[in-house]
Design a protein around this motif. Structure first.
Motif, mmCIF file in Angstrom:
data_model
loop_
_atom_site.group_PDB
_atom_site.id
_atom_site.type_symbol
_atom_site.label_atom_id
_atom_site.label_comp_id
_atom_site.label_asym_id
_atom_site.label_seq_id
_atom_site.Cartn_x
_atom_site.Cartn_y
_atom_site.Cartn_z
ATOM 1 N N VAL A 202 0.596 -0.980 -0.197
ATOM 2 C CA VAL A 202 -0.098 -0.035 -0.027
ATOM 3 C C VAL A 202 0.770 1.338 0.313
ATOM 4 O O VAL A 202 0.243 2.425 0.408
ATOM 5 C CB VAL A 202 -1.389 0.284 1.000
ATOM 6 N N HIS A 203 2.200 0.981 -0.118
ATOM 7 C CA HIS A 203 2.793 2.504 -0.173
ATOM 8 C C HIS A 203 2.902 3.597 -0.931
ATOM 9 O O HIS A 203 2.494 3.978 -0.930
ATOM 10 C CB HIS A 203 4.580 1.944 -0.656
ATOM 11 N N GLU A 204 1.791 2.907 -2.564
ATOM 12 C CA GLU A 204 1.944 3.773 -3.952
ATOM 13 C C GLU A 204 0.469 4.756 -3.021
ATOM 14 O O GLU A 204 0.532 6.345 -2.988
ATOM 15 C CB GLU A 204 1.627 2.803 -4.970
ATOM 16 N N GLU A 205 -0.783 3.546 -2.277
ATOM 17 C CA GLU A 205 -1.875 4.978 -2.387
ATOM 18 C C GLU A 205 -1.118 5.978 -0.558
ATOM 19 O O GLU A 205 -2.008 7.105 -0.137
ATOM 20 C CB GLU A 205 -2.268 4.104 -1.245
ATOM 21 N N ALA A 206 -0.574 5.175 -0.308
ATOM 22 C CA ALA A 206 0.410 5.849 1.407
ATOM 23 C C ALA A 206 0.854 7.471 0.778
ATOM 24 O O ALA A 206 0.823 8.469 1.262
ATOM 25 C CB ALA A 206 1.379 5.787 2.111
ATOM 26 N N SER A 207 1.682 7.216 0.087
ATOM 27 C CA SER A 207 2.452 8.149 -1.006
ATOM 28 C C SER A 207 1.708 9.302 -1.379
ATOM 29 O O SER A 207 1.616 10.404 -1.330
ATOM 30 C CB SER A 207 3.652 8.406 -2.354
ATOM 31 N N ALA A 208 0.591 8.652 -2.207
ATOM 32 C CA ALA A 208 -0.502 9.592 -2.595
ATOM 33 C C ALA A 208 -1.475 10.326 -2.387
ATOM 34 O O ALA A 208 -1.652 12.023 -2.647
ATOM 35 C CB ALA A 208 -1.318 9.026 -4.048
ATOM 36 N N ALA A 209 -1.754 9.992 -1.116
ATOM 37 C CA ALA A 209 -1.980 10.729 0.428
ATOM 38 C C ALA A 209 -1.949 11.868 1.091
ATOM 39 O O ALA A 209 -2.083 12.414 1.344
ATOM 40 C CB ALA A 209 -3.469 9.913 1.079
ATOM 41 N N LEU A 210 -0.398 11.472 0.697
ATOM 42 C CA LEU A 210 0.621 12.177 0.923
ATOM 43 C C LEU A 210 0.437 13.662 0.318
ATOM 44 O O LEU A 210 0.553 14.801 0.975
ATOM 45 C CB LEU A 210 1.637 11.721 1.609
ATOM 46 N N SER A 211 1.018 13.387 -0.716
ATOM 47 C CA SER A 211 1.585 14.344 -2.196
ATOM 48 C C SER A 211 -0.079 15.379 -2.024
ATOM 49 O O SER A 211 0.452 16.619 -2.297
ATOM 50 C CB SER A 211 1.944 13.801 -2.830
ATOM 51 N N ASP A 212 -0.979 14.975 -2.068
ATOM 52 C CA ASP A 212 -2.242 16.032 -1.664
ATOM 53 C C ASP A 212 -2.493 16.979 -0.650
ATOM 54 O O ASP A 212 -3.584 17.293 -0.352
ATOM 55 C CB ASP A 212 -3.443 14.702 -2.494
ATOM 56 N N TYR A 213 -1.186 16.604 0.291
ATOM 57 C CA TYR A 213 -1.445 17.258 1.900
ATOM 58 C C TYR A 213 -1.229 17.971 2.087
ATOM 59 O O TYR A 213 0.094 18.952 1.271
ATOM 60 C CB TYR A 213 -1.162 16.339 2.799
ATOM 61 N N VAL A 214 -1.542 19.527 2.015
ATOM 62 C CA VAL A 214 -1.487 20.829 2.602
ATOM 63 C C VAL A 214 -2.150 21.129 4.168
ATOM 64 O O VAL A 214 -1.524 20.700 4.378
ATOM 65 C CB VAL A 214 -2.090 21.561 1.784
ATOM 66 N N GLN A 215 -3.361 21.754 4.192
ATOM 67 C CA GLN A 215 -4.159 22.478 5.333
ATOM 68 C C GLN A 215 -4.997 20.738 5.819
ATOM 69 O O GLN A 215 -4.319 20.296 7.047
ATOM 70 C CB GLN A 215 -4.170 23.321 5.883
ATOM 71 N N ASN A 216 -5.536 20.530 4.785
ATOM 72 C CA ASN A 216 -6.663 19.374 5.211
ATOM 73 C C ASN A 216 -6.059 18.403 4.149
ATOM 74 O O ASN A 216 -6.889 18.833 3.410
ATOM 75 C CB ASN A 216 -8.530 20.288 5.281
ATOM 76 N N GLY A 217 -5.874 17.656 4.224
ATOM 77 C CA GLY A 217 -5.766 16.062 2.772
ATOM 78 C C GLY A 217 -6.400 15.650 3.394
ATOM 79 O O GLY A 217 -7.651 15.951 3.478
ATOM 80 N N PRO A 218 -6.631 14.843 1.758
ATOM 81 C CA PRO A 218 -7.432 14.200 1.487
ATOM 82 C C PRO A 218 -8.083 13.047 2.655
ATOM 83 O O PRO A 218 -7.560 12.167 3.882
ATOM 84 C CB PRO A 218 -7.091 13.539 0.521
#
Lengths: 126, 400
Positions: free
Chosen positions: B234-250
């Motif tokens: 699940v590394h890819e999903e973790a990275s993708a979710a983090l890359s969209d993290y700003v203040q209130n990430g996905p």
């Protein structure tokens, strides 16, 4: 001529994904159908936020506003009520018949305010 | 047990024997236990594969309990007899009617020359395990029934059980049933350890990922920040979710093993096996957020919606709202209920939900003039209520 704005505060529990609830513009039973607003000619949106959070010590994520014309277009009236403090005013829902109509008017006011966007938000909330 | 000494759980429901008899013995199966799995997932009298792995742990528990019982009752022996557990293997041979009833048989060699002398220990072990579950359900001490080192098996047996599920066993006494559910499991584990583990789904925002250590940090909806290891898949999903993290990430849903203490506080997360990005308006996540409200949430006024009421609404929503329909914006009301809102450029649907009475007062209105187009009172305990709501929202979206 700039529009005559009337300001309301948005409670933190009343915003989801940047959209505030129409309850923001609905008087609660204890309000006796008079919705408190701040007269934009007496207080700016930023001043309204400052007063609400530091003097009245209440919570807000920002200010949304409707115009005097938008209130009248819905068949509602508003009036200054400087008794608590000079900028205080009320939108009068006493002519509104029933809960459904009250929700409809609140929904319409909220939509007008959403179209305008927040008229003030503190730095961290943006 | 196959020729290489491995125990197997035959999930296909066949009996798979691979070791030929050498001494005139042949393999037989004897019904060992026939539990009944109760819960929504088992209603079609089928068993999700994720649940089947629990029975391999049950087999281990029985074997180790049998070994312990043998030594307790044979003080003069330090070890169990050679081949003690080789003749013991559990096979799922059928899933019978009545919720899901897996028939779990003991597979063993039968020989007239060498009778199965150890069989009695496994039967005793099964009964002792069930007596321990029964005792903990009654609030009775279990120290004399099972030692604490065996209680750790319960940490792996039933990890995937959900709140509304349980396993029913026939009581060894022949009277009544023994129920193994989340509460019994928790009580058994905590008698021997300060914490327990269970498979859980948690919602939050991923704020950090350490690719080298395969660890991530998640900020849960309730505000808690936890770090946990994730499976490399699940590394890819973790990275993708983090890359969209700003203040209130996905918002994400993670499936993991949670670690909780005696006070049921979440202390750690492990083995994150799935990461799913959620819709920003995900109703379960929103309900979880609203569960954090306390009385007085509205500047000293406002009743918090009841947790039971919120749970009811969440479950009813998941059961009744079609996946292709737009999700609402959901807000608390001052009187402790919920308001769901949908709107477009022209009109709005405002639905006040009474989470105790299970009803919904719906107002459809147009923005121009703030005019009421329709108003209805719907029962959410009836399919018709939900169908009507779907139609109303569908009409709003289609502009009709």
């Amino acid at each position: 001529m700039p529009a005559h704005l009337l300001h309301r505060q948005v409670h933190p529990s009343w915003i989801q994904q940047g959209r505030f609830t129409s309850q923001t513009f609905a008087p609660t039973p204890k309000d006796e159908r008079l919705l408190s607003v701040n007269d934009g000619k007496v207080m700016t949106a930023a001043e309204s936020f400052e007063h609400f959070t530091t003097v009245l010590l209440r919570k807000s994520v920002g200010v949304v506003s409707v115009t005097s014309d938008e209130v009248h277009q819905l068949g509602l009236t508003w009036a200054n009520d400087p008794q608590p403090y000079p900028a205080h005013a009320v939108i009068d829902f006493n002519r509104v018949l029933g809960k459904a109509e009250l929700k409809a008017k609140a929904s319409a006011l909220a939509e007008a305010a959403r179209q305008r966007g927040f008229t003030y938000q503190p730095q961290q909330a943006q | 047990m196959d020729s290489e000494g491995r125990r197997s759980l035959n999930v296909a429901g066949r009996i798979g024997f691979r070791s030929p008899a050498r001494t005139g013995a042949f393999q037989v199966k004897t019904e060992f236990i026939k539990p009944r799995l109760v819960g929504k997932r088992f209603e079609e009298h089928s068993i999700p594969v994720e649940v089947l792995k629990d029975w391999a742990v049950f087999e281990d528990l029985i074997v180790e309990t049998a070994r312990w019982l043998y030594k307790v009752e044979n003080h003069d022996r330090q070890r169990v007899p050679r081949g003690f557990s080789e003749g013991f293997a559990l096979h799922l041979s059928a899933v019978e009617e009545g919720s899901a009833v897996p028939a779990i048989d003991r597979v063993h060699m039968h020989s007239q020359l060498f009778p199965d002398a150890n069989a009695v220990w496994f039967d005793k072990a099964r009964d002792r395990v069930l007596q321990a579950i029964e005792a903990v359900n009654k609030g009775l001490p279990i120290a004399d029934l099972l030692p604490s080192f065996l209680l750790s098996y319960f940490d792996r047996f039933g990890r995937s059980l959900r709140e509304s599920e349980h396993i029913e066993f026939a009581a060894p006494s022949g009277l009544g049933k023994v129920i193994y559910d989340i509460r019994a499991r928790r009580a058994l584990i905590l008698q021997g350890a300060p914490e327990y583990r269970q498979e859980e789904r948690l919602r939050g925002v991923i704020s950090e990922v350490d690719a080298r250590k395969k660890k991530l940090t998640i900020e849960l909806i309730g505000g808690q920040r936890l770090e946990g290891g994730y499976l490399k898949e699940v590394h890819e999903e973790a990275s993708a979710a983090l890359s969209d993290y700003v203040q209130n990430g996905p918002l994400v849903l993670i499936e993991c093993v949670s670690v909780r203490n005696k006070q049921e506080s979440l202390t750690a997360i492990e083995s994150i096996s799935r990461i799913e990005r959620l819709d920003p308006l995900d109703v379960s996540a929103r309900i979880e957020a609203l569960m954090q409200l306390n009385d007085g949430w509205l500047d000293g006024e406002g009743h918090a919606p009841s947790v039971d009421g919120l749970r009811w609404f969440r479950d009813a929503w998941l059961d009744n709202w079609a996946e292709d329909m737009p999700l609402p914006f959901l807000y608390p009301t001052p009187d402790g209920n919920l308001q769901a809102e949908w709107s477009n450029d022209l009109a709005a649907v405002t639905a006040e939900i009474d989470i105790e009475e299970h009803s919904m007062a719906v107002v459809v209105s147009q923005h121009v003039g703030g005019k009421v187009l329709s108003e209805l009172l719907l029962s959410l305990d009836e399919d018709h209520g939900w169908q009507t709501l779907v139609e109303i929202v569908g009409d709003l979206i289609s502009g009709s």
